[in-house]
Design an enzyme around this catalytic site. Sequence first.
Site, PDB file in Angstrom:
ATOM      1  N   HIS A  80       0.824  -1.094   0.018  1.00 41.02           N
ATOM      2  CA  HIS A  80       0.064  -0.188   0.156  1.00 41.02           C
ATOM      3  C   HIS A  80       0.786   1.163  -0.047  1.00 41.02           C
ATOM      4  O   HIS A  80       1.842   1.261   1.074  1.00 41.02           O
ATOM      5  CB  HIS A  80      -0.924  -0.070   1.266  1.00 41.02           C
ATOM      6  CG  HIS A  80      -1.902   0.807   1.120  1.00 41.02           C
ATOM      7  ND1 HIS A  80      -1.906   2.136   1.174  1.00 41.02           N
ATOM      8  CD2 HIS A  80      -3.415   0.812   0.844  1.00 41.02           C
ATOM      9  CE1 HIS A  80      -2.978   2.963   0.998  1.00 41.02           C
ATOM     10  NE2 HIS A  80      -4.111   1.813   0.749  1.00 41.02           N
TER      11      HIS A  80
ATOM     12  N   ARG B 244      -2.289   1.311  -7.351  1.00 42.36           N
ATOM     13  CA  ARG B 244      -1.434   1.377  -6.190  1.00 42.36           C
ATOM     14  C   ARG B 244       0.001   1.110  -6.722  1.00 42.36           C
ATOM     15  O   ARG B 244       1.024   1.519  -5.930  1.00 42.36           O
ATOM     16  CB  ARG B 244      -1.921   0.358  -5.210  1.00 42.36           C
ATOM     17  CG  ARG B 244      -3.086   0.628  -4.439  1.00 42.36           C
ATOM     18  CD  ARG B 244      -3.717  -0.161  -3.580  1.00 42.36           C
ATOM     19  NE  ARG B 244      -4.998   0.397  -2.708  1.00 42.36           N
ATOM     20  CZ  ARG B 244      -5.591  -0.361  -1.842  1.00 42.36           C
ATOM     21  NH1 ARG B 244      -5.348  -1.604  -1.707  1.00 42.36           N
ATOM     22  NH2 ARG B 244      -6.637   0.110  -1.451  1.00 42.36           N
TER      23      ARG B 244
ATOM     24  N   HIS C 239       0.830  -5.066   2.123  1.00 49.10           N
ATOM     25  CA  HIS C 239      -0.666  -4.914   2.298  1.00 49.10           C
ATOM     26  C   HIS C 239      -1.369  -6.056   1.747  1.00 49.10           C
ATOM     27  O   HIS C 239      -2.228  -6.617   2.727  1.00 49.10           O
ATOM     28  CB  HIS C 239      -1.062  -3.690   1.515  1.00 49.10           C
ATOM     29  CG  HIS C 239      -2.596  -3.106   1.815  1.00 49.10           C
ATOM     30  ND1 HIS C 239      -3.111  -2.898   2.995  1.00 49.10           N
ATOM     31  CD2 HIS C 239      -3.490  -3.253   0.908  1.00 49.10           C
ATOM     32  CE1 HIS C 239      -4.388  -2.595   2.703  1.00 49.10           C
ATOM     33  NE2 HIS C 239      -4.835  -2.843   1.505  1.00 49.10           N
TER      34      HIS C 239
END
Length: 549
Positions: free
Chosen positions: A245, A294, A355
Site C-alpha cells: 500500500h 497502487r 498490504h
Amino acid sequence: MIPSVLPAPAPGWTRDTDVVVIGSGIAGLVTALRCRPHGRVLLVTKALLDAGSTRWAQGGIAAALAPGDDPRDHLADTLTAGVGLCDEDAVRAMVTEAPDAVRGLIALGAAFDRTAAGEIALTREGGHHHDRVAHAGGDATGAEVSRALRAALKDSGVEVVEHALVLDLLKDAAGRAAGVTLHVMGEGQPGGVGAVRARAVVLATGGLGQVFSATTNPEVSTGDGVALALRAGAAVTDLEFVQFHPTVLWLGPGARGQQPLISEAVRGEGAHLVDRAGVRFMTGRHELGELAPRDVVAKGIMNRMRETGEPYMLLDGRHLGAATWEHRFPTILAVCRHHGIDPVTEPIPVVPAAHHASGGVRTDLHGRTSVPGLYACGEVACTGVHGANRLASNSLLEGLVFAARIAGAIRDDPAGEPGEFQIVRDGTRPLDPALRGEIQEIMTSRAGLLRGGAGLDAAARELAALPGRSGPEVAPGVAAWEVANLHAVATAIVAAARRREETRGSHWREDFPDRSDSAWRGRLVTRLDGNALTTTYEPIAGPTEGSRA
C-alpha cells in the site's frame, strides 16, 4: 526446500460437521452464513471472531451503483490495474454481481454512509474512473461490515470455535478433503490437537503480510491457509504479486509489525502527495496522478524517496478542513493524533508497506481448488480477479461475491462421506519462534517492494538454511507452527519472484525493469511435491487489457 510444518500427533479428539470454514473475515462469515441452510457449519477462527483483516479495512467496497457507472467500466478499471494478468471471466462475474452483493449486506443490517438525499455515498480510489466505493462510518467500512455479519451469525445456528489454529488438511482414501486438524486454545473447547471431519473445507484464512517486517496486516496474518494448501498438494498461483500500500503512516526507521494504514480514500477526497519541498511528484507520472493504481503510486513514492534521499513522503490533506477529517476520516484522524500528527494542520509522513496478497490458493469461478472438497475465498485465494495488482476496494468485494459462489458450489457438488482419513504432512518439525524476525528481515530486505536477482538468490539460500538452525527439539505450539507457515510461504514467494524476470504490477525487478508480454504474460503455478517446490509457467491467451466500450 519447504518442510511441512507439523509433527504428527494423533488427534486427541474428533468431531463431525458438514462444512468447516476457517477464518472470520468477510469471506469466512459470508460463506458460513450462506452454507448454513444446506447443513451443519463449523466456523473456526484463529483468535477472536472480530480479529481478522476485515475490520481493519478503511476504504470500502467497490460496486457500480452510481448513475452513469456500469459494471463494464468497473471491469475495465480492474483489468487495467491487473496489468494483463486478470482472469476476465472472474472479474466479469465479480463486478456484475457487485451491486446486488452490496445491497445484500445492507439487507443484513450493514449501515453504509448516505448522502443528504438518502442514496449510498460513493467515493473514488486509485485506479477507478468513477465514484463507486461504498463506505461506512467514514473510514470504518470493514468494522461495520464485520459487525453486521457477526450479528447475523448469532441466530444462524453456525457453530463457532475461537482461538483455534488450523494445522493440516485431512484427506479420505480417494484424495478428497475430509476435514482439518486444529490446535484449540480457547476456553470451553477441547484443548490441544484435534480433528474436525467434514464433507467440505473452506479456507478463508486471510493474508500473509506478517512475512514482512512492516505490514498493514494484523498479527494473525501468517499465511496459514496458503501453507496448508501447499502441504495438501493444492496449486497456488501469483504469489510473487504482493501489493504494497502506498500510504502507510511512517513511524520511524525501526517500525515493525502492523502499521497504521492511511486509506486511499483520503487521496480520493483530494489530499495530495508531496515531497519535503512541497512538490506534487505524481503529477505527470500517470493520467490519474495520485489516484493511479497502487503499484504506480508505491513506485512513485519509492522513486522520489531515492531521488531526494528522504525516508518518507508526505500526504497533505490540510485543505480538506477539520470537518472533513472529523466526519469522513475519524479513525485515521484519531490514529494520526495518537502518534503525534494532526492531519488538519500538518502533512502526514507516509511510506509503502506490505498490504495485500494478489495471489494465493488457485480456484475456479466457484472457489474450488485443485483438491476436491477444498475451497478457498478471500485473500487466501487466487480467483484471478486481481492479476498483478489489486484494484482498490476490490478485496472486500471479492470475498463477498466468491463466498456466495462457494456456498452454491458446496450445495451442488458431489460430497464425500466423513470416514477414515489421513493427515496430509510429511511429519517434519515446527520451527523455532525466534526465527520469525529473521524471516521477516530476509523478505523485507531482499524480496520487498523492490527486488533483484542477486537479492532473491540470497533470500532463497538464507531461507533454506533456517530449518537447520532451528534445533531438533522445538516444542510444538502456535508460535512455532506460525513460524513454519511463514517460512513455507516466504520460500514460495521467493521462488516465484526469482522465476518472473520482468516488472509487472506489484512485482518490481530492478534487474528486469520492463514489462514483457511476449515472455511473461502468464501465471506461475506453484506446488509442493514432498519437500520440493515446483513452479510452472502457464501463458494467458487473449487481449492484454480491458475495453471501456
